[in-house]
Motif scaffolding. Sequence first.
Motif, PDB file in Angstrom:
ATOM      1  N   GLN A   1      22.387  72.052  37.620  1.00 43.48           N
ATOM      2  CA  GLN A   1      21.908  73.260  38.195  1.00 43.48           C
ATOM      3  C   GLN A   1      23.014  74.036  38.671  1.00 43.48           C
ATOM      4  O   GLN A   1      23.432  75.040  38.431  1.00 43.48           O
ATOM      5  N   LEU A   2      23.822  73.271  39.531  1.00 43.83           N
ATOM      6  CA  LEU A   2      24.966  73.668  40.209  1.00 43.83           C
ATOM      7  C   LEU A   2      26.018  74.100  38.932  1.00 43.83           C
ATOM      8  O   LEU A   2      26.713  75.230  39.219  1.00 43.83           O
ATOM      9  N   ALA A   3      26.205  73.349  38.041  1.00 45.08           N
ATOM     10  CA  ALA A   3      27.031  73.611  37.019  1.00 45.08           C
ATOM     11  C   ALA A   3      26.833  75.213  36.089  1.00 45.08           C
ATOM     12  O   ALA A   3      27.641  75.962  36.064  1.00 45.08           O
ATOM     13  N   ALA A   4      25.506  75.313  36.130  1.00 48.85           N
ATOM     14  CA  ALA A   4      24.834  76.523  35.598  1.00 48.85           C
ATOM     15  C   ALA A   4      25.329  77.656  36.569  1.00 48.85           C
ATOM     16  O   ALA A   4      25.650  78.773  36.185  1.00 48.85           O
ATOM     17  N   GLU A   5      25.073  77.468  37.735  1.00 52.54           N
ATOM     18  CA  GLU A   5      25.248  78.533  39.022  1.00 52.54           C
ATOM     19  C   GLU A   5      26.665  78.868  38.942  1.00 52.54           C
ATOM     20  O   GLU A   5      27.051  80.192  38.824  1.00 52.54           O
ATOM     21  N   LEU A   6      27.664  77.987  38.949  1.00 51.88           N
ATOM     22  CA  LEU A   6      29.002  78.250  38.984  1.00 51.88           C
ATOM     23  C   LEU A   6      29.333  79.096  37.692  1.00 51.88           C
ATOM     24  O   LEU A   6      30.129  80.024  37.767  1.00 51.88           O
ATOM     25  N   ARG A   7      28.949  78.588  36.458  1.00 52.66           N
ATOM     26  CA  ARG A   7      29.181  79.463  35.295  1.00 52.66           C
ATOM     27  C   ARG A   7      28.735  80.792  35.600  1.00 52.66           C
ATOM     28  O   ARG A   7      29.468  81.920  35.166  1.00 52.66           O
TER      29      ARG A   7
ATOM     30  N   LEU B   1      35.595  78.514  32.529  1.00 46.01           N
ATOM     31  CA  LEU B   1      34.174  78.171  32.094  1.00 46.01           C
ATOM     32  C   LEU B   1      34.040  76.627  31.380  1.00 46.01           C
ATOM     33  O   LEU B   1      33.200  76.268  31.499  1.00 46.01           O
ATOM     34  N   GLY B   2      35.156  76.501  30.727  1.00 51.08           N
ATOM     35  CA  GLY B   2      35.384  75.040  30.347  1.00 51.08           C
ATOM     36  C   GLY B   2      35.557  73.855  31.012  1.00 51.08           C
ATOM     37  O   GLY B   2      35.396  72.565  30.925  1.00 51.08           O
ATOM     38  N   THR B   3      35.995  74.122  32.484  1.00 52.20           N
ATOM     39  CA  THR B   3      36.259  73.012  33.376  1.00 52.20           C
ATOM     40  C   THR B   3      35.081  72.799  34.352  1.00 52.20           C
ATOM     41  O   THR B   3      35.320  72.006  35.271  1.00 52.20           O
ATOM     42  N   VAL B   4      33.933  73.456  34.478  1.00 54.64           N
ATOM     43  CA  VAL B   4      33.006  73.305  35.424  1.00 54.64           C
ATOM     44  C   VAL B   4      32.484  72.032  35.706  1.00 54.64           C
ATOM     45  O   VAL B   4      32.769  71.211  36.880  1.00 54.64           O
TER      46      VAL B   4
END
Length: 459
Positions: free
Chosen positions: A26-32, A50-53
């Motif tokens: 979920q955090l990865a999606a929020e960062l993006r 976007l590629g390094t999340v």
Amino acid sequence: MGNESILDRMETPADLRRLTPAELEQLAAELRSVILETVSRNGGHLSSSLGTVELTLALHLVFNTPKDCLIWDVGHQAYSHKLLTGRRNLFRKLRQTDGCSGFQSRIESPQYDVIGGGHAGTAISAALGLEVAARRRGDDARAVAIVGDGSLNCGISLEGLNSVEESGAPLVIVLNDNRMSIDHNVGALPSYLNRIISGRAYGHFKALAKTMLRKVPDLYRSVQKIEEATKSVFLPGGLFEELGIRYLGPVNGHSIPDLVRLLSAARDSRRPVIVHVITEKGHGYAPAAEAPERYHGVPPFDPALGLRGSGRMTFSRAFGETLTELAETHSELAAITAAMASGTGLTGFAERFPERFFDVGIAEEHAVVFASGLAAGGMHPVAAIYSTFMQRAFDPIYHDVCLQNLPVILALDRAGMVEDGPTHHGIYDLAFLRAMPNLTISPRRMKMNCGRCCIGRWR
Ligand SMILES: Cc1ncc(C[n+]2csc(CCOP(=O)(O)OP(=O)(O)O)c2C)c(N)n1
């Protein structure tokens, strides 16, 4: 938990280490979503970040930051790193007065950005220096260099790789391979990396063959000996192994568990390690994933509509079109770029005259010395390089072009102040080029037939 933002609860990277796998996703999606929202409002580097999340999350999970240092090459892919290291508010003003820099910056975060960046190819040498200094202090702090496949081609990166084994430091290098520089990658090293990735089929075949051979022990032992002797040819990453650097990978750069597994092995290795991570530039935002070069650096835009071409005439476009026109009548005219074909307006030239177009990768020194060779061989080279990156080629301009008095044209794009900040301003060119012998400086005007070293400079 519901829809509550996990990112809002993050104070330091240590908080990450308490999250469940589902919360990390979920955090990865929020960062993006924060990166897309902010960059589309302020402009900035989109597809690389976007590629390094997931890679950023995994690095902060495995390494004990800020005691361990993460050194991002160039630093344009480090937006998640900024968001996870206490800069959420600064990030809202990305690339604006009193806001976040677009790159790693010591001034912004002395703790988490121990060495700043902006120009490519510095991460390996900087991280190696940090590792050696830590060992000397008797400290077990680690330094990790995260370098893109485009920046691995830089002279400095290769010089750094050359020093790793001898230093005795167990440096961890993360190779973030998205098969792209800004434009498509060029040269022998990216082809080598591609062969490693596509060689996975060979790995499956080898495992099957080994199972069968084990049934015939003598034959199995002989094959093992041959394999040992030829390992640099057949094993993935043999080139790095030959340089004394253990190769791990390739690993899916969007799978946090896989990344954590491999990065943990790298952290615990006593030898230097390179971890080959495969990522997709623009991951998670379809327009950027489909055209990562267009979304590398972007002006403000509407994410629902994607980037629209402005059709505006720029100096770079005028330069590229003029050079292509001149090349129709000047058969010896050649164009050189150091990984900035679209930025310097040369894509049209590359399509029209592929045999006279040279993209040498992020290698400004080589670009200028190569131009001197072409000129000495009777060609008329024009090396188009951004002013700030031409600083790399100070000595080649002096030693290989001006002292030789060879007819090379150096076309400097983005002179003057630029929006990327102090690492990218093109403000030193007049100062250092005026000191050169045999050099004509012609702001905004190119003299194609001057028969001397010549600089065109414009913004
Ligand atoms: C010395 C230098 N030359 C050119 C550039 C412009 N530039 C910025 S990012 C980039 C591509 C880097 O490619 P890679 O390392 O693969 O990173 P990616 O963007 O693909 O993540 C280039 C050429 C630079 N920053 N520094």
